[in-house]
Design an enzyme around this catalytic site. Structure first.
Site, PDB file in Angstrom:
ATOM      1  N   HIS A 146       0.926  -1.306  -0.007  1.00  0.00           N
ATOM      2  CA  HIS A 146      -0.215   0.466  -0.222  1.00  0.00           C
ATOM      3  C   HIS A 146       0.488   1.637  -0.290  1.00  0.00           C
ATOM      4  CE1 HIS A 146       1.013   1.250   3.981  1.00  0.00           C
ATOM      5  NE2 HIS A 146       1.007  -0.565   4.101  1.00  0.00           N
ATOM      6  N   GLU A 170      -3.387  -7.258   7.774  1.00  0.00           N
ATOM      7  CA  GLU A 170      -1.517  -6.494   8.307  1.00  0.00           C
ATOM      8  C   GLU A 170      -1.913  -7.731   9.462  1.00  0.00           C
ATOM      9  OE1 GLU A 170       1.244  -5.356   8.178  1.00  0.00           O
ATOM     10  OE2 GLU A 170       1.141  -3.596   8.593  1.00  0.00           O
TER      11      GLU A 170
END
Length: 248
Positions: A8, A97
């Site tokens: 990201h 994550e």
């Protein structure tokens, strides 16, 4: 087979740890600069694809983590890619994550130790005795835990590849993308311990054939913000929601 691992873009959490407390880790947005970073990553991937022989141009199947910063990154990436080359676009929670448990909103070790002294000391002992790869932060996941769930996701990728879907983009996080590369290329734990997370919006290319083996290269290195671009530290997008306060 070609797999493009995209981390990201720059998020508010990358420039200010307080963002994790304000939004919750799953809801931390990109910065304006982070969105631009991923747009450029998409353009770099498009340029790479343009240079391939036409016989090797197949549709790209896009997978992404459900966290806000990866969803926004997926959107930015798709803006920079030719629409006719995009196949399925799917979310998978296995790409989320790493869960840092009690330390999720606290990335500074000194503050971790101050707020949770007993838990921090136990975690420090585990890191020293077993290595960072295996040590779980309190109520969280170790990097080994992340690698195990990413291996489950890899099974989906390989199943798709058996059905001709062998050009893949994965929009994930630093640890999850590194765990995918480790699993796919059969790297040892030492490789993971000694490597670093890719930078925000970096693109790693894994390519090869099962009969000849696979290798990885850094296809695109994102640029950092330069002087005069401080205004691009603001949050990208308008769909932000703050995490509820404790007890609500």
């Amino acid at each position: 087979m070609r797999i493009l691992l995209v981390r990201h873009g720059e998020s508010l959490g990358n420039i200010d740890d307080q963002a994790y407390r304000q939004f919750g880790d799953h809801n931390v947005p990109l910065t304006e600069w982070g969105y631009r970073q991923v747009l450029e990553a998409g353009q770099a991937i498009a340029a790479y694809l343009k240079g391939l022989p036409s016989a090797e141009l197949r549709k790209l199947n896009v997978w992404y983590s459900p966290f806000l910063r990866t969803r926004q990154s997926k959107d930015a990436l798709l803006e920079g890619l030719p629409a006719d080359l995009i196949g399925d676009v799917r979310e998978d929670y296995l790409l989320r994550e790493q869960d840092f448990g009690l330390f999720t909103e606290i990335y500074d070790h000194a503050e971790q130790k101050r707020k949770f002294p007993d838990e921090f000391e136990k975690w420090a002992r585990l890191r020293n005795n077993n290595g960072k790869f295996y040590a779980r932060p309190p109520d969280g996941e170790s990097r080994a835990d992340v690698a195990q769930r990413v291996r489950l996701f890899l099974q989906t990728v390989m199943h798709d590849a058996e059905n001709g879907k062998n050009n893949v983009i994965i929009v994930g996080h630093g640890v999850t993308n590194r765990a995918f590369e480790m699993n796919f290329l059969h790297h040892p734990v030492d490789w993971f311990e000694q490597s670093n997370n890719p930078g925000n919006a970096d693109v790693t290319l894994i390519e090869g054939r099962s009969s000849q083996g696979y290798s990885s290269t850094l296809l695109h290195k994102a640029v950092d913000r330069v002087k005069g671009q401080e205004g691009l530290k603001e949050a990208y997008g308008s769909e932000l929601t703050t995490a509820p306060k404790a007890g609500q």
